[in-house]
Design a protein around this motif. Sequence first.
Motif, PDB file in Angstrom:
ATOM      1  N   VAL A  86     -56.820  27.496  -4.666  1.00 35.93           N
ATOM      2  CA  VAL A  86     -57.044  27.810  -6.071  1.00 35.93           C
ATOM      3  C   VAL A  86     -55.831  28.583  -6.586  1.00 35.93           C
ATOM      4  N   VAL A  87     -55.181  28.048  -7.597  1.00 33.75           N
ATOM      5  CA  VAL A  87     -54.017  28.680  -8.207  1.00 33.75           C
ATOM      6  C   VAL A  87     -54.466  29.442  -9.447  1.00 33.75           C
ATOM      7  N   LEU A  88     -54.036  30.688  -9.556  1.00 28.61           N
ATOM      8  CA  LEU A  88     -54.248  31.474 -10.772  1.00 28.61           C
ATOM      9  C   LEU A  88     -52.976  31.377 -11.599  1.00 28.61           C
ATOM     10  N   ALA A 127     -62.579  36.394 -15.447  1.00 29.45           N
ATOM     11  CA  ALA A 127     -63.427  35.501 -14.657  1.00 29.45           C
ATOM     12  C   ALA A 127     -62.745  35.076 -13.366  1.00 29.45           C
ATOM     13  N   TRP A 128     -61.416  35.099 -13.339  1.00 29.02           N
ATOM     14  CA  TRP A 128     -60.662  34.679 -12.150  1.00 29.02           C
ATOM     15  C   TRP A 128     -60.973  35.532 -10.925  1.00 29.02           C
ATOM     16  N   GLY A 181     -57.003  45.452  -7.275  1.00 23.44           N
ATOM     17  CA  GLY A 181     -58.275  45.894  -7.839  1.00 23.44           C
ATOM     18  C   GLY A 181     -59.376  44.873  -7.643  1.00 23.44           C
ATOM     19  N   ALA A 182     -59.039  43.583  -7.806  1.00 22.04           N
ATOM     20  CA  ALA A 182     -60.037  42.524  -7.613  1.00 22.04           C
ATOM     21  C   ALA A 182     -60.508  42.474  -6.163  1.00 22.04           C
ATOM     22  N   ILE A 183     -59.585  42.651  -5.237  1.00 21.55           N
ATOM     23  CA  ILE A 183     -59.954  42.666  -3.810  1.00 21.55           C
ATOM     24  C   ILE A 183     -60.826  43.868  -3.510  1.00 21.55           C
TER      25      ILE A 183
END
Length: 330
Positions: A28-30, A52-53, A96-98
């Motif tokens: 999945v590429v952001l 949402a990513w 932060g997402a991790i």
Amino acid sequence: MKVVLPGGSGHLGRVLSRAWTGQGHEVVVLSRGDGPGPWTRSVRWDGRTPGAWTGEIDGSDVVVNLAGRSVNCRYTAANLREMMTSRTDSARVVGGAIARAGRPPRVWLQMSTATIYAHRFDAPNDETTGVLGGGEPGVPAYWGYSVDIAKVWEREQERAETPRTRKVALRTSMVMSPEPGGAFEMLLRLARLGLGGPVAGGAQYLSWIHEDDLLRAIDLLIGRDDLSGPVNLAAPEPLPYKDFLRALRAAAGVPFGLPATRWMAELGAFVLRSDTELLLKSRRVVPGRLLDAGFEFGFPSWAAAAEDLVRRTRTTRPARPSESLPPPTR
């Protein structure tokens, strides 16, 4: 295996995606755009703010953050600031997402650069004894800003509170790949035009890594839970730029290459909207930690690597590394 590639729509992201999707993995590429590529799917992000990513990272196995403004540009004050902010902002928001993920990835590979090391000719730089740059005498002052960018980039990853995710900083040298749009394509084109001679004497060192070895090294770093922190992704035999270009010309069957003085390099860089630091800084970087981990390079020397890459460019499509490499460790 599910891999998330923030900023993965560029050259290196295509190299990695082509290999991993070819092995049946989900990639999945952001990205800020929706262009097609060799990945499973693309999800929009802005590289600065959560969205949402973040749901793609939660439950993934590996994150490889490649985000950052390309260094192939004029090093104006505005471009240097954008290089800095695009790298630090993306590292901060990915960290932060991790940290917030209910099921975080087990490893976060953060792109960094071999440019972090000092401009030097006397000895190679490995991760233990290498000299970080920033204060070398006799070089343009703005070269130090490039080093600062690399240091801050790595520091953002270090600061991230991700106790369940191992972190590796990829101090990457120039990646040589037949994939269109990369450094090798540009260098080969210059050589075939008769412009592949030494620049400013050609004594400055060039560190590089073949695409296949890059992929295998990243595979090793994914699978080895005992490896974290900075790792140099570079072939064990960096060489002076004049020797690098001589071997490239030999592989391409080009008998000569016009040399360029420093002012000619400045003029050429201006026309190409690039910067001479990419040519003139001596990057003598070696893969100490990879070698200590038992990694065996398929292409340790540039002459053999150049012959292989030139051969691949003559095929009808870029070579798929996945056809000859083992799958990443699950």
